[in-house]
Design a protein around this motif. Structure first.
Motif, PDB file in Angstrom:
ATOM      1  N   CYS A   9       0.810  -1.231   0.000  1.00  0.00           N
ATOM      2  CA  CYS A   9       0.000   0.000   0.000  1.00  0.00           C
ATOM      3  C   CYS A   9       0.835   1.270   0.000  1.00  0.00           C
ATOM      4  O   CYS A   9       0.622   2.168  -0.810  1.00  0.00           O
ATOM      5  N   ILE A  10       1.784   1.358   0.930  1.00  0.00           N
ATOM      6  CA  ILE A  10       2.496   2.621   1.099  1.00  0.00           C
ATOM      7  C   ILE A  10       3.421   2.900  -0.074  1.00  0.00           C
ATOM      8  O   ILE A  10       3.611   4.043  -0.475  1.00  0.00           O
ATOM      9  N   VAL A  11       3.997   1.843  -0.660  1.00  0.00           N
ATOM     10  CA  VAL A  11       4.818   2.042  -1.855  1.00  0.00           C
ATOM     11  C   VAL A  11       3.942   2.514  -3.007  1.00  0.00           C
ATOM     12  O   VAL A  11       4.276   3.459  -3.722  1.00  0.00           O
ATOM     13  N   ASP A  12       2.802   1.874  -3.184  1.00  0.00           N
ATOM     14  CA  ASP A  12       1.894   2.239  -4.265  1.00  0.00           C
ATOM     15  C   ASP A  12       1.397   3.675  -4.115  1.00  0.00           C
ATOM     16  O   ASP A  12       1.329   4.436  -5.088  1.00  0.00           O
ATOM     17  N   ALA A  13       1.066   4.064  -2.896  1.00  0.00           N
ATOM     18  CA  ALA A  13       0.462   5.373  -2.661  1.00  0.00           C
ATOM     19  C   ALA A  13       1.479   6.497  -2.508  1.00  0.00           C
ATOM     20  O   ALA A  13       1.244   7.629  -2.952  1.00  0.00           O
ATOM     21  N   MET A  14       2.623   6.216  -1.864  1.00  0.00           N
ATOM     22  CA  MET A  14       3.560   7.273  -1.505  1.00  0.00           C
ATOM     23  C   MET A  14       4.914   7.188  -2.210  1.00  0.00           C
ATOM     24  O   MET A  14       5.541   8.205  -2.476  1.00  0.00           O
ATOM     25  N   TYR A  15       5.376   5.962  -2.492  1.00  0.00           N
ATOM     26  CA  TYR A  15       6.706   5.788  -3.066  1.00  0.00           C
ATOM     27  C   TYR A  15       6.681   4.855  -4.274  1.00  0.00           C
ATOM     28  O   TYR A  15       7.358   3.833  -4.299  1.00  0.00           O
ATOM     29  N   PRO A  16       5.903   5.172  -5.309  1.00  0.00           N
ATOM     30  CA  PRO A  16       5.811   4.262  -6.454  1.00  0.00           C
ATOM     31  C   PRO A  16       7.147   4.002  -7.131  1.00  0.00           C
ATOM     32  O   PRO A  16       7.339   2.961  -7.765  1.00  0.00           O
ATOM     33  N   LYS A  17       8.096   4.939  -6.992  1.00  0.00           N
ATOM     34  CA  LYS A  17       9.387   4.730  -7.640  1.00  0.00           C
ATOM     35  C   LYS A  17      10.209   3.636  -6.966  1.00  0.00           C
ATOM     36  O   LYS A  17      11.162   3.122  -7.549  1.00  0.00           O
ATOM     37  N   ASP A 217      12.089  -0.476   4.508  1.00  0.00           N
ATOM     38  CA  ASP A 217      10.657  -0.281   4.722  1.00  0.00           C
ATOM     39  C   ASP A 217      10.307   1.180   4.505  1.00  0.00           C
ATOM     40  O   ASP A 217      10.748   2.059   5.244  1.00  0.00           O
ATOM     41  N   ALA A 218       9.486   1.423   3.484  1.00  0.00           N
ATOM     42  CA  ALA A 218       9.114   2.795   3.159  1.00  0.00           C
ATOM     43  C   ALA A 218       8.408   3.494   4.314  1.00  0.00           C
ATOM     44  O   ALA A 218       8.525   4.710   4.480  1.00  0.00           O
ATOM     45  N   SER A 219       7.670   2.741   5.123  1.00  0.00           N
ATOM     46  CA  SER A 219       6.928   3.347   6.233  1.00  0.00           C
ATOM     47  C   SER A 219       7.872   3.948   7.266  1.00  0.00           C
ATOM     48  O   SER A 219       7.652   5.076   7.741  1.00  0.00           O
TER      49      SER A 219
END
Length: 284
Positions: A9-17, A217-219
């Motif tokens: 979720c967080i990669v898709d929403a905040m860090y797609p790169k 972890d992007a979070s």
């Protein structure tokens, strides 16, 4: 090898790169990356908040989506989400009395790898510079997130890959094993404690004199980056200290570098051999 990407979720929403960097790395190694449609959350937030009934349909969606896809292994650029698949999803299913779903969840989880674990344990990557062409001539420190250390037992897999990047100036983080204070919904329920933990972690980051703090972890990186931005944390040269995912460092090359002169921004990923091959086949 055909690799299914679980973006999270967080990669898709905040860090797609970060997802793009993951694809770039795997395609550079000659593997085909597929994206199972219909994927969503792993239900970690629901479980951490005690909402097991609400987590059940989320778990069902994940299991059915990945069971219905054609791939050899799955990968996610997130230790916490991969840990949730094996640690929480079967528990949610069994709490609902659905043993079949629990077994299916265990099967999906067993074939899903955190990125560094896939690269080192399955694909045999030990030298990022030699095998991936990774090049990152910047001062970096590394925060190992709790789920990766304690549930997945990643050890130093991420760190070893980072240290093998060409021209990286790596500075070890004091008390690296200490939590950054994010903890998912913990940071919302206990903001004062979470903030104090982040301040302690950032103090250690400052002691390394690194310009960048990376992790898996992007979070956690979002949490630390937000606090550092608000408090104006700077490196010795006066530039702001920022965070970035280790996948972006591994994806950076001399030919397609990661620009850190301003906001860290991964350039558009170059086409890998697997993608070029699929495009040629589609035009025949």
């Amino acid at each position: 090898m055909r690799v299914a990407l679980f973006a999270t979720c967080i990669v898709d929403a905040m860090y797609p790169k970060v997802a793009l960097a993951t694809v770039r790395i795997l395609e550079r190694l000659g593997h085909e990356v597929v994206f199972p449609r219909g994927q969503g959350c792993c239900a970690q937030m629901h479980v951490n908040s005690g909402y097991l009934d609400d987590a059940l349909p989320v778990v069902k969606n994940h299991v059915r989506t990945f069971q219905g896809a054609d791939y050899d292994v799955a990968v996610a650029p997130s230790g916490s989400c991969v840990a949730s698949l094996g640690h929480q999803q079967p528990m949610v299913a069994r709490a609902a009395g659905d043993e079949a779903l629990a077994r299916d969840a265990e099967e999906v989880a067993a074939n899903t790898y955190e990125l560094a674990a896939l690269l080192t344990d399955v694909l045999g990557v030990t030298d990022a510079a030699a095998q991936l062409g990774s090049w990152f001539p910047h001062t970096v420190t590394y925060h190992p997130s709790c789920h990766g250390m304690r549930l997945l037992r990643l050890g130093d897999r991420q760190e070893r890959l980072l240290r093998s990047v060409a021209d990286i100036d790596y500075h070890a983080l004091p008390d690296a094993e200490e939590c950054c204070g994010f903890g998912g919904t913990f940071s919302l329920k206990n903001p004062d404690v979470s903030g104090a933990m982040a301040e302690e972690k950032i103090g250690n980051i400052e002691r390394t004199q690194a310009r960048l703090c990376t992790g898996g972890d992007a979070s956690c990186l979002l949490h630390l980056g937000g606090v550092m931005s608000r408090r104006g944390t700077t490196a010795p040269d006066g530039s702001p200290v920022t965070t970035l995912h280790f996948a972006e460092i591994l994806a950076a090359t001399r030919e397609n570098p990661l620009d850190v002169s301003g906001p860290v921004d991964l350039s558009i990923p170059a086409q890998g051999p697997a993608r070029r091959r699929r495009q040629k086949e589609a035009t025949r």
